[in-house]
Design an enzyme around this catalytic site. Structure first.
Site, short mmCIF file in Angstrom:
data_model
loop_
_atom_site.label_atom_id
_atom_site.label_comp_id
_atom_site.label_asym_id
_atom_site.label_seq_id
_atom_site.Cartn_x
_atom_site.Cartn_y
_atom_site.Cartn_z
NE ARG A 64 -2.74 0.28 3.43
CZ ARG A 64 -2.34 1.04 4.43
NH1 ARG A 64 -1.98 2.10 4.30
NH2 ARG A 64 -1.89 0.34 5.52
CE1 TYR A 85 -15.29 11.76 -15.69
CE2 TYR A 85 -14.94 11.68 -13.39
CZ TYR A 85 -15.29 11.23 -14.66
OH TYR A 85 -15.64 9.71 -14.59
CG ASP A 104 -8.56 15.59 -15.04
OD1 ASP A 104 -7.94 15.03 -15.81
OD2 ASP A 104 -9.37 15.27 -14.76
CE LYS A 152 -11.79 7.60 -18.20
NZ LYS A 152 -12.28 9.02 -17.67
C1 LIG Z 1 -12.69 9.36 -16.25
C2 LIG Z 1 -12.14 10.89 -15.58
C3 LIG Z 1 -11.97 10.61 -14.28
C4 LIG Z 1 -11.96 9.67 -13.29
O1 LIG Z 1 -11.19 8.84 -13.49
P1 LIG Z 1 -11.62 7.27 -12.90
O2 LIG Z 1 -10.52 6.40 -13.63
O3 LIG Z 1 -12.81 6.75 -13.70
O4 LIG Z 1 -11.73 7.31 -11.47
C5 LIG Z 1 -11.28 12.07 -14.02
N1 LIG Z 1 -11.20 13.08 -14.89
C6 LIG Z 1 -11.33 12.81 -15.96
C7 LIG Z 1 -11.25 14.10 -17.12
C8 LIG Z 1 -11.97 11.84 -16.76
O5 LIG Z 1 -12.30 11.51 -17.94
#
Ligand SMILES: *Cc1c(COP(=O)(O)O)cnc(C)c1O
Length: 393
Positions: free
Chosen positions: A57, A110, A182, A207
């Site tokens: 962890r 998001y 982000d 992603k």
């Molecule tokens: C999908 C996404 C998230 C969240 O990510 P997870 O892996 O689903 O927890 C955060 N920010 C953006 C821009 C995203 O597309």
């Protein structure tokens, strides 16, 4: 390594050194902990993010490899890999905020992040001011003595507005506020927010970083060791850190990130351009098109504009639903950044709980379709879209 182009860096991943040799690919260290000969080394490893491996962890060699790889790509000093993008985002928010603190965030966020900020407000008294994503004066006007954080997204969903990273981050820096970006939609191939003044970059590795729609993961990258240490210790308290198999899948995907981004962007350019000239389509939203409000800014920040775009159908909701029924190659699914082209109709899926006024404020129409473009042959995608459009008129 730091002199290499990102295209080469993703191929040559950081690897653990064994006895005089290193594995070519990164191995999966599928172990929950490590044994020690020396109790002093054991003790030292417990307290530091970069000490000896002790317990999964806290750190793991496969996970560390992912952290070093993404930190290197983003130009940060260190990273924390997490079990999801939300794990990274929430480790940053919870690790840096306390009750009564004030956050300035861009309005188009998001959904998961917006929900978390609302939760922090309701349960911990964190106050949030929303500002447009390219308005540094609005940041300066919103700053209070209790402001701790500016939160941005390089490219927002689904209208693909681009944040004025240099202007917004400079305004945060003047006020002594930490800026968090982000960078999921751009990936470090298209944009590296730390180069534009950001202090922390977060990713949903689910992603583009992993790219194959087979893993949930996240990464937070830090411009300073101090911020890294704070968030790392909070992430492990939360239990948000990544597991080695998910980290390995992400590393495997990362090696083709540059190639995939090239194809995602090229495919998107073709679809967006052709849709813009189609009679059944009233608008196409992609920062690579001169008609997009972020076109000029995006051109300064990025060499290309990503694989997510949206478009509005002339026939409104009925046309949107018909398009969703008609597509054959594109898949009806959430998420983005994978090799397959995925589409969704925000009004009936991702934004179904938003009322008509909220949709209008976000620029989302009843006939808006969000596309996460994959790496298929572009003419196959166009043929599918063209036949699906024919059924909406
Ligand atoms: C999908 C996404 C998230 C969240 O990510 P997870 O892996 O689903 O927890 C955060 N920010 C953006 C821009 C995203 O597309």
């Amino acid at each position: 390594m730091s002199s290499l182009h990102p295209d080469s860096r993703v191929v040559h991943l950081p690897k653990p050194v064994l006895n005089g040799s290193t594995p070519i690919s990164v191995p999966i260290y599928q172990t929950s902990g490590f044994v020690f000969d020396d109790p002093a080394v054991f003790a030292d490893g417990m307290g530091r993010p970069d000490g000896a491996y002790v317990y999964g962890r806290l750190s793991n060699p496969t996970v560390r490899s992912l952290e070093e790889a993404v930190a290197g790509l983003e130009g940060g000093v260190a990273a924390v890999a997490t079990g999801s993008g939300m794990g990274a985002i929430n480790s940053v928010l919870l690790g840096l905020l306390k009750p009564g603190d004030h956050v300035i965030a861009q309005a188009a966020l998001y959904g998961g992040t917006a929900h978390m900020l609302a939760d922090l407000t309701a349960r911990f008294g964190v106050e949030v001011t929303y500002v447009p994503e390219a308005d540094p004066a609005a940041v300066r006007a919103a700053v209070r003595p209790s402001t701790r954080l500016l939160y941005l997204e390089t490219i927002a969903n689904p209208m693909t507005q681009v944040a004025d990273l240099p202007g917004m981050c400079a305004a945060a820096r003047e006020a002594g506020i930490v800026s968090v970006v982000d960078n999921t939609f751009a990936s470090p191939i298209l944009c590296r927010p730390i180069e534009h003044g950001a202090d922390i970059v977060v990713h949903s590795a689910t992603k583009y970083l992993s790219g194959h729609t087979d893993v949930i993961g996240g990464v937070a990258v830090f411009a300073s060791a101090e911020l890294h240490r704070k968030v790392w210790s909070y992430a492990l308290e939360l239990g948000a850190t990544a597991d080695p198999f998910a980290a390995w899948l992400t590393l495997r995907g990362l090696q083709t990130l540059s190639l995939r981004m090239e194809r995602h962007c090229a495919n998107t350019r073709l679809l967006a351009t052709r849709l813009a000239g189609h009679p059944a389509v009233t608008a196409v939203h992609w920062p690579g098109l001169p008609s997009h409000p972020s076109y000029e800014l995006a051109g300064k920040l990025m060499p290309d504009f990503g694989g997510v775009f949206s478009f509005d159908l002339a026939g409104g909701r009925a046309a949107g639903e018909a398009f969703m029924r008609n597509v054959r190659l594109a898949l009806l699914a959430p998420s983005l950044g994978g090799v397959e082209t995925l589409i969704l109709h925000p009004a009936t899926t991702s934004h179904r709980s938003v009322d008509a006024a909220g949709l209008a404020a976000a620029g989302i129409g009843e006939g808006t379709i969000r596309v996460a473009v994959g790496i298929e042959h572009p003419e196959d995608l166009w043929a599918d879209f063209a036949q699906a459009l024919a059924g909406t008129e």
